[in-house]
Design an enzyme around this catalytic site. Sequence first.
Site, PDB file in Angstrom:
ATOM      1  N   VAL A 272       1.204  -1.499  -0.018  1.00 55.58           N
ATOM      2  CA  VAL A 272      -0.183  -0.226   0.081  1.00 55.58           C
ATOM      3  C   VAL A 272       0.494   1.712  -0.067  1.00 55.58           C
ATOM      4  CG1 VAL A 272      -1.739   0.740   1.296  1.00 55.58           C
ATOM      5  CG2 VAL A 272      -1.822  -1.455   1.793  1.00 55.58           C
ATOM      6  N   CYS A 273       0.943   2.098  -0.667  1.00 55.58           N
ATOM      7  CA  CYS A 273       1.436   3.786  -0.567  1.00 55.58           C
ATOM      8  C   CYS A 273       2.609   3.639  -1.048  1.00 55.58           C
ATOM      9  CB  CYS A 273       0.660   4.171   0.525  1.00 55.58           C
ATOM     10  SG  CYS A 273       0.778   5.931   0.879  1.00 55.58           S
ATOM     11  N   THR A 274       3.777   3.599  -0.795  1.00 57.40           N
ATOM     12  CA  THR A 274       4.785   4.242  -0.138  1.00 57.40           C
ATOM     13  C   THR A 274       5.414   2.496  -0.152  1.00 57.40           C
ATOM     14  OG1 THR A 274       5.604   4.780   1.457  1.00 57.40           O
ATOM     15  CG2 THR A 274       6.115   6.749  -0.670  1.00 57.40           C
TER      16      THR A 274
END
Length: 234
Positions: free
Chosen positions: A132-134
């Site tokens: 998820v995300c970075t």
Amino acid sequence: PKMSPTPPETPTRIGILLFPGFQLLDVTGPLDILSTHAATTPLHLSLLSSSLTPVSTSHHVHAEAGSAFGASLVPTRTFDSAPDDLEVLIVPGGIGCRKPENVHAVIEFIRKYYAAHNAAQGKGELKWVLSVCTGSDILAQAGVLEGRRATTNKRRFGWVKERNPGVNWVAKARWVADGDVWTSSGISAGMDLTLAWIAEVWGEETAEFLADATEYERNREPGNDRFAERWGAV
């Protein structure tokens, strides 16, 4: 009648990786959906970190702003004592991953765990890696995304892409599935990724039920990503 147990081909053993300064919803969004699923399907969770000390979401940008603002999760296993039969790894992102010392142990763990799976020529227990995300930057640093399609947080898209040129970064994507590796855009996108992955593994009816049970307005289109324009990723 009692519900039949999960068929053996569907995963039951899930590990979520924690590091200082992780983004809370990156973890708790997918976790809450899977927790709801676990009420009818046998699932087993490991929260993994470098030690058993509670891991805080607080990070250096909070400190620079004069904020004392963090929540902590308690790991259940260390990376060194992780179960060797995990079938799914979930990797969050967060501002903490900008400091290498926060994520060094996570990167090393993923590198070794994923390599062991590949050494087993697909016969290892590990079947999926989700970020998820970075968290996709962490996967890229661990070598998992080399030559693959992937996406990441759109505010940090340029930073992640520049650091990891060997990845085929998709700017306008809520999530991207490339074989056994699934990556999502920023923070709340992890919930859409989790539901899309559940639809792939357990079926669309299950994913739809879980979205409704959590009263979540689900994005079903991986290319529906207005944040790519909003944050200048395209």
